[in-house]
Design an enzyme around this catalytic site. Sequence first.
Site, mmCIF file in Angstrom:
data_model
loop_
_atom_site.group_PDB
_atom_site.id
_atom_site.type_symbol
_atom_site.label_atom_id
_atom_site.label_comp_id
_atom_site.label_asym_id
_atom_site.label_seq_id
_atom_site.Cartn_x
_atom_site.Cartn_y
_atom_site.Cartn_z
ATOM 1 N N HIS A 79 0.962 -1.072 -0.043
ATOM 2 C CA HIS A 79 -0.079 -0.017 -0.083
ATOM 3 C C HIS A 79 0.961 1.197 -0.204
ATOM 4 C CE1 HIS A 79 -2.658 2.843 1.437
ATOM 5 N NE2 HIS A 79 -2.445 2.834 2.600
ATOM 6 N N GLU A 81 0.318 4.709 0.591
ATOM 7 C CA GLU A 81 0.225 6.027 1.078
ATOM 8 C C GLU A 81 1.593 6.390 1.857
ATOM 9 O OE1 GLU A 81 -3.114 5.790 3.919
ATOM 10 O OE2 GLU A 81 -3.077 8.089 4.275
ATOM 11 N N HIS A 145 -7.477 0.177 3.398
ATOM 12 C CA HIS A 145 -8.698 1.103 2.780
ATOM 13 C C HIS A 145 -8.360 2.179 1.717
ATOM 14 C CE1 HIS A 145 -6.158 4.873 4.777
ATOM 15 N NE2 HIS A 145 -5.498 3.965 4.770
ATOM 16 N N ASP A 164 -2.366 -2.139 6.343
ATOM 17 C CA ASP A 164 -3.011 -1.325 7.257
ATOM 18 C C ASP A 164 -4.053 -2.247 8.042
ATOM 19 O OD1 ASP A 164 -1.961 1.112 7.322
ATOM 20 O OD2 ASP A 164 -3.277 1.900 5.458
#
Length: 397
Positions: A79, A81, A145, A164
């Site tokens: 992920h 982010e 998410h 996450d």
Amino acid sequence: MGKKITDKVTWVGKIDWELKHFHGDELSTGKGSSYNSYLIRDKKTVLIDTVWGPYDTEFVAHLKEEIDLKDIDFIVMNHNESDHSGALPALMREIPDTPIYCTKKGEDIIRGLYHQDWNFVNVKTGDTLPIGDNTLTFVECPMCHWPDTMVTYADKEQILFSNDVFGQHFATESLYDDTVNQDELMHEAEKYYANILNIYNPMVKRKVDEIVGMNLPLKMIAPSHGVIWTDHIADIISKYQQWDSDYQENQITIIYDTMWQSTRLMAQAIADGIRDFDPTVRVKLMNAVKDDKNDIVVEVFRSKAILVGSPTVNMGVTFAIAGILEMIHGMKCKHKKAAAFGSFGWGGGGEKRIQQRLEEAGFEIAAEPLKVKWAPDTQAEQQCRDYGLKFAEAVAK
Ligand code: FEO
């Protein structure tokens, strides 16, 4: 400084005891956090995720203490982010040709954030990467998410690198779930879920059910924040299966703001009325200014119903109530009931604004708004108490 978690896997992340706010100022992180990165040394060497940008220099320096960076064969980015990809530019300056395994959405995000034409390898659910004794299997988890999210399973180690999912903002030097205060741990896991994942409940539910259905042997779930789950794997999966199914307890939360105490007095009388109807219901009062906004979100998450109150200010609501309503709207709650209340001096209108926002947030309105002019007298306080009783009765239906 790396921490060995199996013969082949070393934690190489960053524990951030100083972190008190995350996502800008959107999320309070009173117990700090960690950005967990993992190094797998099998026949091939794989780095899973990196850390937040401000710690990129120390991350790369510590990684060099573990390994010659040129020996890293693959980077897996579950992920992207900034808290997980932020150190990528510093790392890739050292090993610019190393393949980065991620979803197509992950590549889009990395390109959008860092504007680099690195060696991307896109993976989908079911794709595998043999690295020696272990084979890595990738499972896309879109919107758990972010759109790019995936998890990676190492079969020989029996570790699910879940990013996450199953994470918590919880700093600990001892890494494992059984080494920390259990109440604090579960509170942070729930706070994480309520504030970050609840909005995408259906996707989380589908993916957790899918992962459970794969019957993977699991010695560890290694998320990208907080503890590594070892002793409480079944517990956290069971919690997720409760939380991702429109969770609620026998609780009603009253969230209010007050200027000259009138709306606070209304809130207290309404609470009395709720307990007149049902002494077993847990009633919580939260001041939208004085209580932590993310703790309020947790209480909304736990509630079967909420009441939101504000004095009317400039024909609307207070700054704090407007803010918390926006956060509640973002939770995308289902099967919860609500009502609005507030004090006013002349025109009123705040209570109508609250009801409108609650409807837009997906709450079922269980009672029309209650408003009281100026300060509540004994009669008005009784009216509020009666309102609380009627509200609790409607919620129970
Ligand atoms: Fe979605 Fe921990 O970043």
